[in-house]
Design a protein around this motif. Structure first.
Motif, PDB file in Angstrom:
ATOM      1  N   PRO A  69       0.827  -1.190   0.000  1.00 60.60           N
ATOM      2  CA  PRO A  69       0.000   0.000   0.000  1.00 60.60           C
ATOM      3  C   PRO A  69       0.876   1.261   0.000  1.00 60.60           C
ATOM      4  N   VAL A  70       0.367   2.316  -0.615  1.00 57.97           N
ATOM      5  CA  VAL A  70       1.086   3.589  -0.665  1.00 57.97           C
ATOM      6  C   VAL A  70       0.366   4.565   0.258  1.00 57.97           C
ATOM      7  N   THR A  71       1.116   5.270   1.081  1.00 59.30           N
ATOM      8  CA  THR A  71       0.547   6.257   1.998  1.00 59.30           C
ATOM      9  C   THR A  71       0.699   7.646   1.410  1.00 59.30           C
ATOM     10  N   TYR A  72      -0.412   8.379   1.408  1.00 52.90           N
ATOM     11  CA  TYR A  72      -0.465   9.743   0.890  1.00 52.90           C
ATOM     12  C   TYR A  72      -0.940  10.681   1.991  1.00 52.90           C
ATOM     13  N   ASN A  73      -0.421  11.903   2.005  1.00 54.69           N
ATOM     14  CA  ASN A  73      -0.919  12.940   2.903  1.00 54.69           C
ATOM     15  C   ASN A  73      -1.931  13.794   2.156  1.00 54.69           C
ATOM     16  N   ILE A  74      -3.059  14.033   2.776  1.00 52.32           N
ATOM     17  CA  ILE A  74      -4.100  14.858   2.157  1.00 52.32           C
ATOM     18  C   ILE A  74      -3.585  16.280   1.983  1.00 52.32           C
ATOM     19  N   ASP A  75      -3.794  16.835   0.797  1.00 52.93           N
ATOM     20  CA  ASP A  75      -3.406  18.211   0.484  1.00 52.93           C
ATOM     21  C   ASP A  75      -4.590  19.118   0.819  1.00 52.93           C
ATOM     22  N   PRO A  76      -4.502  19.909   1.902  1.00 54.26           N
ATOM     23  CA  PRO A  76      -5.645  20.737   2.294  1.00 54.26           C
ATOM     24  C   PRO A  76      -5.983  21.818   1.270  1.00 54.26           C
ATOM     25  N   ASN A  77      -5.017  22.190   0.426  1.00 51.60           N
ATOM     26  CA  ASN A  77      -5.278  23.207  -0.596  1.00 51.60           C
ATOM     27  C   ASN A  77      -6.085  22.674  -1.772  1.00 51.60           C
ATOM     28  N   HIS A  78      -6.161  21.348  -1.883  1.00 57.40           N
ATOM     29  CA  HIS A  78      -6.895  20.746  -2.994  1.00 57.40           C
ATOM     30  C   HIS A  78      -7.891  19.701  -2.490  1.00 57.40           C
ATOM     31  N   THR A  79      -8.419  19.949  -1.303  1.00 59.06           N
ATOM     32  CA  THR A  79      -9.421  19.072  -0.703  1.00 59.06           C
ATOM     33  C   THR A  79     -10.572  19.936  -0.206  1.00 59.06           C
ATOM     34  N   ASP A  80     -11.771  19.503  -0.487  1.00 55.30           N
ATOM     35  CA  ASP A  80     -12.944  20.245  -0.039  1.00 55.30           C
ATOM     36  C   ASP A  80     -14.037  19.252   0.345  1.00 55.30           C
ATOM     37  N   VAL A  81     -14.600  19.448   1.521  1.00 56.81           N
ATOM     38  CA  VAL A  81     -15.746  18.683   1.981  1.00 56.81           C
ATOM     39  C   VAL A  81     -16.910  19.665   2.014  1.00 56.81           C
ATOM     40  N   ILE A  82     -17.937  19.396   1.228  1.00 55.11           N
ATOM     41  CA  ILE A  82     -19.071  20.307   1.091  1.00 55.11           C
ATOM     42  C   ILE A  82     -20.318  19.626   1.630  1.00 55.11           C
ATOM     43  N   ALA A  83     -20.998  20.302   2.541  1.00 59.38           N
ATOM     44  CA  ALA A  83     -22.271  19.821   3.074  1.00 59.38           C
ATOM     45  C   ALA A  83     -23.380  20.670   2.477  1.00 59.38           C
ATOM     46  N   GLN A  84     -24.475  20.024   2.068  1.00 59.80           N
ATOM     47  CA  GLN A  84     -25.607  20.746   1.480  1.00 59.80           C
ATOM     48  C   GLN A  84     -26.905  20.191   2.041  1.00 59.80           C
ATOM     49  N   TRP A  85     -27.878  21.072   2.287  1.00 61.85           N
ATOM     50  CA  TRP A  85     -29.133  20.696   2.903  1.00 61.85           C
ATOM     51  C   TRP A  85     -30.249  21.579   2.360  1.00 61.85           C
ATOM     52  N   SER A  86     -31.489  21.202   2.648  1.00 65.24           N
ATOM     53  CA  SER A  86     -32.656  21.985   2.244  1.00 65.24           C
ATOM     54  C   SER A  86     -33.027  22.941   3.371  1.00 65.24           C
ATOM     55  N   HIS A  87     -33.201  24.203   3.051  1.00 67.25           N
ATOM     56  CA  HIS A  87     -33.592  25.219   4.019  1.00 67.25           C
ATOM     57  C   HIS A  87     -35.076  25.536   3.833  1.00 67.25           C
ATOM     58  N   PHE A  88     -35.918  24.828   4.609  1.00 63.82           N
ATOM     59  CA  PHE A  88     -37.370  24.971   4.566  1.00 63.82           C
ATOM     60  C   PHE A  88     -37.945  24.717   3.171  1.00 63.82           C
ATOM     61  N   GLY A  89     -37.191  24.025   2.325  1.00 68.58           N
ATOM     62  CA  GLY A  89     -37.640  23.729   0.977  1.00 68.58           C
ATOM     63  C   GLY A  89     -37.450  24.864  -0.012  1.00 68.58           C
ATOM     64  N   PHE A  90     -36.970  26.030   0.465  1.00 68.23           N
ATOM     65  CA  PHE A  90     -36.802  27.188  -0.407  1.00 68.23           C
ATOM     66  C   PHE A  90     -35.456  27.202  -1.125  1.00 68.23           C
ATOM     67  N   SER A  91     -34.423  26.754  -0.454  1.00 72.93           N
ATOM     68  CA  SER A  91     -33.080  26.794  -1.053  1.00 72.93           C
ATOM     69  C   SER A  91     -32.273  25.610  -0.553  1.00 72.93           C
ATOM     70  N   ASN A  92     -31.119  25.419  -1.165  1.00 70.15           N
ATOM     71  CA  ASN A  92     -30.216  24.322  -0.802  1.00 70.15           C
ATOM     72  C   ASN A  92     -28.819  24.885  -0.544  1.00 70.15           C
ATOM     73  N   PRO A  93     -28.650  25.573   0.606  1.00 68.58           N
ATOM     74  CA  PRO A  93     -27.351  26.174   0.896  1.00 68.58           C
ATOM     75  C   PRO A  93     -26.285  25.123   1.156  1.00 68.58           C
ATOM     76  N   SER A  94     -25.044  25.579   1.182  1.00 72.66           N
ATOM     77  CA  SER A  94     -23.935  24.663   1.434  1.00 72.66           C
ATOM     78  C   SER A  94     -22.893  25.337   2.319  1.00 72.66           C
ATOM     79  N   ALA A  95     -22.078  24.511   2.918  1.00 70.38           N
ATOM     80  CA  ALA A  95     -20.946  24.978   3.709  1.00 70.38           C
ATOM     81  C   ALA A  95     -19.752  24.101   3.360  1.00 70.38           C
ATOM     82  N   HIS A  96     -18.595  24.713   3.347  1.00 69.12           N
ATOM     83  CA  HIS A  96     -17.349  24.021   3.021  1.00 69.12           C
ATOM     84  C   HIS A  96     -16.555  23.798   4.304  1.00 69.12           C
ATOM     85  N   PHE A  97     -15.999  22.599   4.436  1.00 65.90           N
ATOM     86  CA  PHE A  97     -15.152  22.272   5.569  1.00 65.90           C
ATOM     87  C   PHE A  97     -13.732  22.158   5.042  1.00 65.90           C
ATOM     88  N   GLY A  98     -12.997  23.233   5.119  1.00 62.34           N
ATOM     89  CA  GLY A  98     -11.640  23.276   4.582  1.00 62.34           C
ATOM     90  C   GLY A  98     -10.606  22.848   5.597  1.00 62.34           C
TER      91      GLY A  98
END
Length: 192
Positions: free
Chosen positions: A21-50
């Motif tokens: 197996p090869v071990t890699y370190n995650i590059d925080p400059n090229h990694t994005d975790v995005i969460a998205q949800w429904s806001h009362f059914g009107f919109s689907n906002p998102s937040a990024h976990f950098g």
């Protein structure tokens, strides 16, 4: 002919015996975790976990020997709206002062077709740990041209229930289901 086949078989065995197996370190400059949800059914906002920090161990020959471990400092949370970021970090949601990070640690990696994986792991938010399954796509493995070293990239998706992690304020009007989209690039560590 028999000697040639035996030699070929031994070379093939030796090659697989030394594959690791090869071990890699995650590059925080090229990694994005995005969460998205429904806001009362009107919109689907998102937040990024950098600012992701962690390692990916990948074994192309034996994917079950692969693993991932990631920590997401909540200081990297960004919805691009300062007041909303403060609210997400408050005790109403993540309580980031008391619980400054979220984390994921795989417990099982399975092949799921050509270039696809199922990664089962434990997601921890606010000291609450629940299993999550990521549907993963291998984007590319090879030399990263700027870093001049081996790299690997994946995209992944999952759906989680925020109430299971104690961040369920306003549910179900604001959807309990949160869709996660992840993109990551990881590099073999620099030689010392």
């Amino acid at each position: 002919m028999r000697k040639t086949l035996l030699t070929a078989a031994l070379l093939a065995f030796a090659g697989s015996a030394f594959a690791a197996p090869v071990t890699y370190n995650i590059d925080p400059n090229h990694t994005d975790v995005i969460a998205q949800w429904s806001h009362f059914g009107f919109s689907n906002p998102s937040a990024h976990f950098g600012k992701a920090d962690g390692t990916i161990v990948y074994d192309a020959e034996n994917v079950s020997a692969s693993s991932v471990q990631v920590t997401l400092p909540l200081s990297g949370l960004n919805s691009f709206i300062g007041d909303f970021d403060d609210h997400l970090r408050s005790a109403d949601f993540f309580d980031a002062e008391k619980f400054p990070t979220a984390s994921f640690k795989s417990i099982k990696v399975e092949a799921a077709g050509e270039g696809k994986l199922k990664v089962t792991g434990n997601l921890t938010i606010k000291d609450i740990t629940k299993p999550v399954v990521l549907d993963v796509t291998l984007n590319k493995a090879g030399e990263q041209p700027m870093a001049k070293r081996a790299a690997i990239g994946f995209d992944a998706v999952a759906t989680v229930s925020r109430t299971e992690f104690g961040v369920g304020k306003y549910a179900p009007a604001v959807s309990d289901e949160v869709k996660l989209r992840i993109t990551t690039e990881a590099l073999v560590p620099k030689a010392e």
